[in-house]
Design an enzyme around this catalytic site. Structure first.
Site, PDB file in Angstrom:
ATOM      1  N   HIS A 169      67.104  -1.207 103.096  1.00 58.22           N
ATOM      2  CA  HIS A 169      66.401  -1.668 104.227  1.00 58.22           C
ATOM      3  C   HIS A 169      65.706  -2.635 104.203  1.00 58.22           C
ATOM      4  CE1 HIS A 169      62.261   0.160 103.246  1.00 58.22           C
ATOM      5  NE2 HIS A 169      63.063   1.013 102.738  1.00 58.22           N
ATOM      6  N   CYS A 185      63.400   4.248  98.487  1.00 58.37           N
ATOM      7  CA  CYS A 185      64.559   3.576  98.970  1.00 58.37           C
ATOM      8  C   CYS A 185      64.537   2.090  98.484  1.00 58.37           C
ATOM      9  CB  CYS A 185      63.864   3.172 100.517  1.00 58.37           C
ATOM     10  SG  CYS A 185      64.329   4.761 101.512  1.00 58.37           S
TER      11      CYS A 185
END
Length: 209
Positions: A169, A185
């Site tokens: 992301h 992440c």
């Protein structure tokens, strides 16, 4: 007040308003950086993914030779070197700098992109809230936008048809690229996740080592 003095006064007030607004936005971004450490942004940080700075030239997006065995179209994330590779034909790859998970939190293994979203919303998981209780205030989620921790786009990693809760992301903390600071992440600058988003398709294989 009129004439030149009036213009000077108005310009000064406008600058004050802009600086104050920037400070407020910067504070909000810091509070909402859910996949980040508690580091604050450097002076001069500007919002808007088209202007995301590359703070360290080592992590700028570039075309590089690729000698791995993965076929074109594969995404390979080397968490140790803080690079993500989108493998292309002819022994080439597009390389991006990334931020990775803190010690013991990084995803490792293979997955596929099961979902894609532009300006995604974000909601901390129960594990994240347990590790960082301050995130409980965002338990209902944060809508997508420039202050959202997932940034301009997200690629959702799936295994066996199930969401792993790990993402590739964007970020509202571009100064963190090249570091191990997230809750697991893989983070790119907004400019870079937009570029990767345009290349990767649903079903793209992702290898994280």
């Amino acid at each position: 007040m009129n004439g030149i003095d009036g213009i000077t006064w108005q310009v000064g007030m406008d600058k004050h308003h802009i600086m104050r607004r920037g400070l407020v936005l910067g504070s909000l971004a810091l509070m909402l950086s859910g996949c980040t450490s508690g580091d604050g942004p450097p002076l001069g940080y500007r919002f808007g993914f088209a202007m995301d700075p590359d703070f360290d030239p080592r992590y700028r997006r570039r075309e590089v030779a690729y000698t791995g065995s993965e076929p074109p179209g594969t995404i390979v994330v080397d968490t140790a070197s803080r690079y993500l590779y989108f493998v292309e034909a002819g022994g080439q790859a597009t390389r991006y700098g990334v931020a990775v998970g803190e010690e013991g939190l990084s995803f490792k293994g293979e997955a596929t992109i099961g979902y894609k979203a532009e300006w995604p919303s974000w909601k901390p998981t129960s594990d994240m809230i347990q590790r960082k209780p301050r995130l409980a205030q965002y338990a209902d989620g944060i809508p997508g936008g420039p202050l959202n921790p997932l940034g301009a786009a997200a690629l959702y990693l799936y295994q066996g048809g199930q969401d792993t809760l790990f993402r590739l992301h964007g970020t509202n903390a571009p100064w963190s690229i090249g570091r191990a600071v997230s809750n697991g992440c893989i983070r790119l600058t907004n400019a870079n996740i937009v570029d990767l988003y345009s290349r990767a398709r649903i079903g793209t294989r992702v290898v994280v080592i």
